[in-house]
Every structure is written in C-alpha cells, then in structure tokens.
Design an enzyme around this catalytic site. Structure first.
Site, PDB file in Angstrom:
ATOM      1  N   PHE A 140       0.803  -1.265   0.069  1.00  0.00           N
ATOM      2  CA  PHE A 140      -0.201   0.051  -0.088  1.00  0.00           C
ATOM      3  C   PHE A 140       0.792   1.195  -0.098  1.00  0.00           C
ATOM      4  CE2 PHE A 140      -2.292   3.700   1.554  1.00  0.00           C
ATOM      5  CZ  PHE A 140      -3.574   3.735   0.867  1.00  0.00           C
ATOM      6  N   ASP A 225       9.172   2.959   2.216  1.00  0.00           N
ATOM      7  CA  ASP A 225       8.119   3.625   2.781  1.00  0.00           C
ATOM      8  C   ASP A 225       7.790   3.291   3.997  1.00  0.00           C
ATOM      9  OD1 ASP A 225       5.584   4.541   3.019  1.00  0.00           O
ATOM     10  OD2 ASP A 225       4.638   4.043   1.194  1.00  0.00           O
ATOM     11  N   LYS A 254       2.005  11.112   7.494  1.00  0.00           N
ATOM     12  CA  LYS A 254       1.250  10.750   8.516  1.00  0.00           C
ATOM     13  C   LYS A 254       1.832  11.451   9.652  1.00  0.00           C
ATOM     14  CE  LYS A 254      -1.551   7.088   6.758  1.00  0.00           C
ATOM     15  NZ  LYS A 254      -1.207   5.796   5.677  1.00  0.00           N
TER      16      LYS A 254
HETATM   17  C1  LIG Z   1      -1.062   6.009   4.211  1.00  0.00           C
HETATM   18  C2  LIG Z   1       0.017   5.559   3.476  1.00  0.00           C
HETATM   19  C3  LIG Z   1       0.289   5.983   2.095  1.00  0.00           C
HETATM   20  C4  LIG Z   1      -0.423   7.324   1.725  1.00  0.00           C
HETATM   21  O1  LIG Z   1      -0.526   8.399   2.427  1.00  0.00           O
HETATM   22  P1  LIG Z   1      -1.788   9.378   2.229  1.00  0.00           P
HETATM   23  O2  LIG Z   1      -1.088  10.496   3.086  1.00  0.00           O
HETATM   24  O3  LIG Z   1      -2.899   8.753   2.319  1.00  0.00           O
HETATM   25  O4  LIG Z   1      -1.433   9.813   0.584  1.00  0.00           O
HETATM   26  C5  LIG Z   1       1.343   5.826   1.635  1.00  0.00           C
HETATM   27  N1  LIG Z   1       2.239   4.474   2.170  1.00  0.00           N
HETATM   28  C6  LIG Z   1       1.882   3.855   3.264  1.00  0.00           C
HETATM   29  C7  LIG Z   1       2.754   3.095   4.051  1.00  0.00           C
HETATM   30  C8  LIG Z   1       0.673   4.532   4.136  1.00  0.00           C
HETATM   31  O5  LIG Z   1       0.318   3.741   5.062  1.00  0.00           O
END
Ligand SMILES: *Cc1c(COP(=O)(O)O)cnc(C)c1O
Length: 414
Positions: A140, A225, A254
């Site tokens: 994700f 990520d 986040k």
């Molecule tokens: C939440 C998330 C994203 C995307 O972040 P947004 O601020 O919703 O665009 C990308 N990678 C990971 C691992 C995430 O948990």
C-alpha cells in the site's frame, strides 16, 4: 444534531468512497475521543498512525496556532524562516543529508519514484525510459493513478486504468523471487519494511538486509515507505532499523505532523537528492511554514516525550499478553512495537463485527484486509490505558460470539 443526522448528511452530500464505523467524533485528547453523543472511546487506530503523538497534542496545537498567526504560505517561490530549521532537525535526527517536503503520503511516494527514475537516467545511465521499479504484492503506497497502477489489490485498480508502466510486482517476503527479478535496469526497490494496510505483515528475518544486498549488487536504490511504519510506531524511529539496514530513500508522512496537518517528505543523501534541479519538481503547499513548524514540533514531541521507547516497551507487553490469549477465533498475532495485527480465522466471520463489538465497549479499531484487527494506539498511551483496552479486546475475542458483547454498555475509564 445526533449521530444519525451527521451520518445522513455525509451520505447525502459526500462521495461514498469509505465505509467508516458509525461513530461521529467531535473531540479528541491523547488516546481518547468523544462522539457527538458525549460517549468516550479509546482510539486504537490513531488515524493509521498519523496521530502517534496523540489527539490535539498541546505543543502541536500551539505550534500550529502560533505559526498560523504569523505566516502560513509563501509558496516555494520565496523562502520562509520555518523551513531551514525543520530540514536541519529532520536531517540530524535521521542521518540523511537532504529533505524534500511534500504534503500527502502519496505525493511523497510519487516524489521518491521520480527521484529514483531520474537518478537511474542521470547517475546510473540507464537507457531512456527503461528504468524499472520493483514493488511488492500486498503493498500500500497511496491512491494516485500511478500508485494504484502497481497495487495488487484489484479494487484499488478496477476502473482506473490505463496505468503508468515501469513497475513490476514481486511476492513480498520471498527471497528467491526478488533475487530473480533483479536486472541492470532496476532503478529502485520500493517496499514497506512492514506492510501496514496489507495486514501488519512482518517480513522474514534477514529480508530487508537481502533487499539492501541486492540493491547494492545491481546498483539500484532501496526505497522504504515508512509513512505508516516510521516515526516510532514499531518501537524504533524507523522500522528498517530492526535489521540495521539503511535505505537510499525514506518516505515519510502521517505522524510527521502528528495528525494536525498534511506533511510528508522524502529523505535521501546528496547523490540522490542532487538529481532535482530548480523546476524539476514542486508543490505549492509543500514545505510551507505551518507544515514546517508543526513537523518540527511533531518530531520533537516524539523524541522528548520518549514515545519511541514507550512504543517498544508497551508493544512488547501487549504482544506477549495477546499471544497468551486462548481464543477460537485467532489465527495469528504479529507485530512490532505498538503495531499489532490480530489475524482471525476465516470462520470467525470477518474482523469488522469484532471492531463493531469493541466500539460498543468504548474501543475504536479498524479491520484491515477483512480478517485482521489492527491495534495501533497513539504512542502516548499509558500502561493502565493499554491494559484497559486489552481487557476489552480479550473479552470480545474470547466470547463465544462477538454479538454477545454488544449488549454491554459503552464504558470508558480515564
Ligand atoms: C497512508 C499511507 C500512504 C499514503 O499516504 P496518504 O497521506 O494517504 O496519501 C502511503 N504509504 C503507506 C505505507 C501508508 O500507510
């Protein structure tokens, strides 16, 4: 207005792209939130780890207000006095030479992809338009068209094509599969060091090290990520530190703002970040003074309040306590720090009904991938609060039926 009225308004006027629990929250403080009926709940989702510092952290609120009374946006056409200090703090905290700020997580992922491709063409001399980025099944990374194009989740893609070429999906955690997939034109390997939305999937020991070795061998970039796994969630600053590897690019989002404001960034050293020249990439709001001030305070709160250590200590306790639970519904319990996935047997009827049962007991969780209950409280949670939540989770999972626990009134203690 009551809960039902707010829900009716959202349903009437909003796009139906989410299926939230039917609780309408109007106030938050630390690990607690209150709904419009005045009922109190513990938040065990923490906005997918954006609220690691707890709801409405006073220092963050102060920082947001003070900065927004003074200066909010210059665009990057001019400089602002908040950005430099934020860069310096983030760089010194993480050990990466350079920072590139954006707003949402998906934008930072896009930025990392652009950096990797440009690095491949300008530093590694990959033939034009031949750069490939390897990604993983069950990943994700966000919701832009490029990113959903390399999702393995059918629903995320369905109806949104055609997609950006240049990505290949490799099974996650499989040493041989990634070894065989490497070739000279791999610009980067993009991975979550622990897959969050995928169900809190911790890769086998040595896997991150293996990715590092392969990237070195083929002169590719390793991109982690850490948008959800980073900033203390797993009991370390970054989840990759559990294997003592260092990636070439880190993606943050986040909790970089503690939930007040969208702030994201990528981190890299000069060789990679140096591929960006004026005009190559940008964002109107990226690096604005409010983002920089809130971001800096969010990092300071993590460090100064020892939230990373708290995540490690309480996470270990929670994991060992849950692992002793004797429940017919539980298939596996896994996690690191205060990031725990309780995977249920398919016969348990899905995680959502347990989340709904917990809601009635004053605990807010969100299922992920149908069968996993995710436990990820704000990292400011205290021992007694955690025990209170675990009592309820054990109660719901241990009960013969999650329905039974619905009868109990919502109660919450401070
Ligand atoms: C939440 C998330 C994203 C995307 O972040 P947004 O601020 O919703 O665009 C990308 N990678 C990971 C691992 C995430 O948990």
């Amino acid at each position: 207005m009551k809960t039902a009225d707010f829900i009716a308004l959202e349903d009437r006027y909003g796009a139906h792209n989410y299926h939230p629990l039917d609780v309408v929250i109007d106030r938050g403080e630390g690990v607690w939130v209150w709904d419009v009926e005045g009922k109190k709940y513990m938040d065990l989702l923490a906005a997918y780890s954006a609220v690691n510092q707890g709801h409405c952290h006073p220092r963050l609120v102060k920082s947001l207000i003070e900065q927004s009374e003074r200066l909010t946006l210059t665009s990057r056409a001019f400089r602002n006095d908040a950005l430099g200090p934020f860069y310096k703090y983030l760089s010194e905290l993480t050990g990466f030479e350079k920072v590139l700020p954006m707003n949402t997580g998906a934008e930072a992922v896009e930025t990392a992809i652009k950096a990797a491709r440009k690095w491949a063409y300008t530093v590694k001399n990959t033939p034009r338009d031949q750069a490939e980025i390897l990604v993983f099944s069950n990943n994700f990374h966000g919701r832009t068209t490029t990113i959903v194009g390399f999702s393995s989740e059918e629903q995320y893609r369905e109806g949104f094509g055609p997609f950006t070429p240049g990505f290949r999906i490799i099974p996650y955690g499989d040493f041989d599969a990634i070894t065989e997939a490497m070739h000279a034109n791999v610009a980067g390997i993009l991975a979550e060091p622990i897959q969050g939305e995928g169900g809190i999937i911790v890769p086998p020991d040595g896997y991150l090290r293996h990715l590092r070795d392969l990237a070195d061998e083929h002169r590719s970039l390793l991109i982690f990520d850490e948008i959800q796994s980073g900033l203390g969630r797993t009991g370390k600053l970054f989840a990759y530190q559990h294997e003592e590897v260092r990636p070439d690019i880190v993606i943050l989002g986040k909790a970089l703002s503690g939930g007040l404001y969208p702030v994201s960034a990528i981190l890299a050293d000069d060789e990679v970040m140096g591929v960006f020249h004026p005009g190559d990439h940008g964002s109107t709001y990226g690096g604005n003074p409010v983002a920089a001030s809130v971001g800096m305070t969010a990092l300071k709160v993590l460090v100064e309040e020892e939230l990373i250590e708290n995540s490690r200590n309480l996470g270990e306790q929670a994991l060992s306590r849950l692992r002793q639970l004797d429940s017919p519904h539980v298939k596996e319990i896994r996690g690191r720090g205060l990031w725990i996935g309780v995977e249920l047997h398919p016969e348990a009827g899905g995680a959502r009904r347990f989340c709904e049962a917990l809601q009635h007991q004053g605990v807010l969780c969100k299922e992920t991938h149908d069968h996993v209950i995710r436990i990820a409280p704000p990292l400011v949670i205290q021992q007694a609060e955690l025990n209170w939540a675990l009592d309820r989770i054990e109660g719901v999972l241990g009960a013969d039926s999650a329905e039974a626990s619905k009868a109990e009134p919502a109660v919450a203690v401070a």
